[in-house]
Write a protein that holds these residues in place. Structure first.
Motif, PDB file in Angstrom:
ATOM      1  N   THR A   1      37.715  39.171  26.471  1.00  0.00           N
ATOM      2  CA  THR A   1      39.682  40.378  26.827  1.00  0.00           C
ATOM      3  C   THR A   1      39.385  41.830  26.442  1.00  0.00           C
ATOM      4  O   THR A   1      38.344  41.461  25.533  1.00  0.00           O
ATOM      5  CB  THR A   1      40.768  39.748  25.800  1.00  0.00           C
TER       6      THR A   1
ATOM      7  N   ARG B   1      40.014  45.330  27.378  1.00  0.00           N
ATOM      8  CA  ARG B   1      41.315  46.182  27.720  1.00  0.00           C
ATOM      9  C   ARG B   1      40.626  47.342  28.433  1.00  0.00           C
ATOM     10  O   ARG B   1      39.721  47.935  28.066  1.00  0.00           O
ATOM     11  CB  ARG B   1      41.689  47.113  26.000  1.00  0.00           C
TER      12      ARG B   1
ATOM     13  N   ARG C   1      46.081  47.913  29.904  1.00  0.00           N
ATOM     14  CA  ARG C   1      45.750  46.933  30.925  1.00  0.00           C
ATOM     15  C   ARG C   1      44.731  45.654  30.068  1.00  0.00           C
ATOM     16  O   ARG C   1      43.410  46.964  30.322  1.00  0.00           O
ATOM     17  CB  ARG C   1      45.461  47.009  32.664  1.00  0.00           C
ATOM     18  N   GLU C   2      44.661  44.038  30.401  1.00  0.00           N
ATOM     19  CA  GLU C   2      43.813  43.353  29.866  1.00  0.00           C
ATOM     20  C   GLU C   2      43.514  43.158  30.951  1.00  0.00           C
ATOM     21  O   GLU C   2      44.298  42.567  32.504  1.00  0.00           O
ATOM     22  CB  GLU C   2      44.071  41.816  29.275  1.00  0.00           C
ATOM     23  N   ILE C   3      41.966  42.966  31.456  1.00  0.00           N
ATOM     24  CA  ILE C   3      40.823  42.422  32.630  1.00  0.00           C
ATOM     25  C   ILE C   3      41.307  41.126  32.699  1.00  0.00           C
ATOM     26  O   ILE C   3      41.413  40.264  32.007  1.00  0.00           O
ATOM     27  CB  ILE C   3      39.367  42.395  32.785  1.00  0.00           C
ATOM     28  N   HIS C   4      41.602  40.496  34.175  1.00  0.00           N
ATOM     29  CA  HIS C   4      42.245  39.238  33.721  1.00  0.00           C
ATOM     30  C   HIS C   4      40.379  38.196  34.516  1.00  0.00           C
ATOM     31  O   HIS C   4      39.969  38.621  34.821  1.00  0.00           O
ATOM     32  CB  HIS C   4      43.015  39.171  35.171  1.00  0.00           C
ATOM     33  N   ALA C   5      40.769  37.194  34.211  1.00  0.00           N
ATOM     34  CA  ALA C   5      39.546  36.135  34.455  1.00  0.00           C
ATOM     35  C   ALA C   5      38.882  36.796  36.432  1.00  0.00           C
ATOM     36  O   ALA C   5      39.646  36.608  36.891  1.00  0.00           O
ATOM     37  CB  ALA C   5      39.713  34.715  34.446  1.00  0.00           C
TER      38      ALA C   5
ATOM     39  N   GLU D   1      34.536  38.281  42.575  1.00  0.00           N
ATOM     40  CA  GLU D   1      34.606  39.174  42.268  1.00  0.00           C
ATOM     41  C   GLU D   1      33.629  39.885  41.048  1.00  0.00           C
ATOM     42  O   GLU D   1      32.994  38.848  40.553  1.00  0.00           O
ATOM     43  CB  GLU D   1      36.261  39.035  41.377  1.00  0.00           C
TER      44      GLU D   1
ATOM     45  N   ASP E   1      44.286  49.389  41.359  1.00  0.00           N
ATOM     46  CA  ASP E   1      43.193  49.311  40.580  1.00  0.00           C
ATOM     47  C   ASP E   1      42.034  50.994  41.129  1.00  0.00           C
ATOM     48  O   ASP E   1      41.411  50.680  41.568  1.00  0.00           O
ATOM     49  CB  ASP E   1      42.356  47.943  41.424  1.00  0.00           C
TER      50      ASP E   1
END
Length: 342
Positions: free
Chosen positions: A3, A5, A22-26, A31, A119
């Protein structure tokens, strides 16, 4: 992926910024996670900061001219690898409309840009789609790599105008885009590259990067000067890089018969009035240029011979984003490109 931030800068009301966390998504298979190393403030960011960008109402994240390091990739990514230095083409397209299917993704029916989607690159990290991630060659630093995006905008405008060997062109506005347009016009073979602005320091720099004649519009009548320089004929091509009605009028009234005006500036006041009969009597063409379409590779190649480092006038840490934006907004700062570095 652990995870992570992420701080993302957002203009939440005119002239004021804050950070979202925010948290970076998987990552999806296509990507790429880029750790931002340099992010430049763009003219469109300044329109946003004033709350006057016609396509980006507040609140909106900012930043789309950036470079960094690849820190993670999705399972299907094969064009870049972890550890590479990269820059990113920050457009969002559907890939399904007629334009996209014909390879003209710049005309996508649903085109947008990453910062408008939340973004922004005034951030620690950006998640990008792999096809729009480009490795930086050794001759580009992180700072100059962040300027490939505006250079691509200029490249696209010059390609759309079809500037040819021996032509005379006029560029109205010696901001970063205007100066880059001048540089690319010279690379395209223009014999005479006239640039106009109110700032002597910007005009002097424009002469260093490609312009051949500089006119201070605050001290000379631009239309009269162009007529004198062209024997009364006018220029073959003009570029409006400011976004004001007065500059729009200059761009069309300085054209020779059968000339082409390319509008690049963002108009905070989108309604303009001009003599429509000029379209008929001189058979001129007026077109716009937004963004890029297959222009990033050309800009990266052209950057080898361009002194992009001259454009960088100020550098701030990400924590000082408000001060960086204030500097870019302050005409007295003589800033050209303000770089923010996480």
């Amino acid at each position: 992926m652990d995870t992570i931030r992420n701080r993302v800068g957002e203009v939440y009301e005119p002239f004021k910024v804050r950070f979202l966390e925010r948290e970076i998504h998987a990552l999806a298979d296509d990507e790429v996670l880029v750790r931002v190393r340099a992010s430049a403030i763009c003219g469109s960011d300044l329109h946003i900061a004033r709350g006057l960008h016609p396509s980006a109402p507040l609140p909106v994240t900012i930043g789309h001219e950036f470079s960094g390091d690849v820190t993670a990739v999705g399972g299907g990514v094969d064009n870049v690898r972890v550890g590479q230095r990269v820059t990113v083409e920050p457009c969002i397209v559907c890939g399904k409309c007629d334009a996209c299917r014909h390879g003209d993704y710049g005309y996508c029916e649903h085109i947008s840009f990453t910062y408008r989607n939340g973004d922004g690159a005034m951030a620690d990290y950006v998640v990008a789609k792999a096809p729009y991630v480009y490795e930086l060659p050794e001759y580009l630093t992180y700072e100059t790599g962040a300027l490939i995006e505006p250079l691509s905008v200029a490249t696209h405008a010059v390609r759309r105008a079809q500037v040819a060997l021996g032509e005379t062109v006029l560029i109205i506005g010696a901001g970063a885009i205007g100066m880059m347009v001048a540089a690319m016009c010279r690379r395209s073979g223009a014999a005479q590259v006239i640039i106009a602005d109110f700032s002597d320091s910007r005009l002097e720099m424009a002469l260093q990067v490609g312009a051949t004649i500089a006119i201070n519009s605050g001290r000379a009548d631009l239309e009269q000067e162009v007529a004198r320089l062209t024997g009364g004929k006018g220029v073959d091509k003009s570029f409006e890089c400011v976004g004001r009605e007065s500059c729009f009028l200059q761009a069309i009234m300085t054209l020779r018969r059968n000339g082409t005006a390319t509008v690049v500036g963002i108009y905070e006041k989108p309604q303009v009035t001009f003599p429509a009969s000029r379209l008929v009597t001189h058979e001129i063409r007026i077109q716009g240029a937004q963004g890029y379409c297959w222009d990033f590779p050309i800009a990266i190649a052209a950057a080898r011979d361009l002194p992009l480092e001259k454009f960088v006038t100020h550098t701030f840490p990400l924590e000082q984003l408000q001060q960086a934006l204030n500097t870019a907004l302050d005409r007295g700062s003589n800033s050209i490109k303000v770089i923010v570095k996480p």
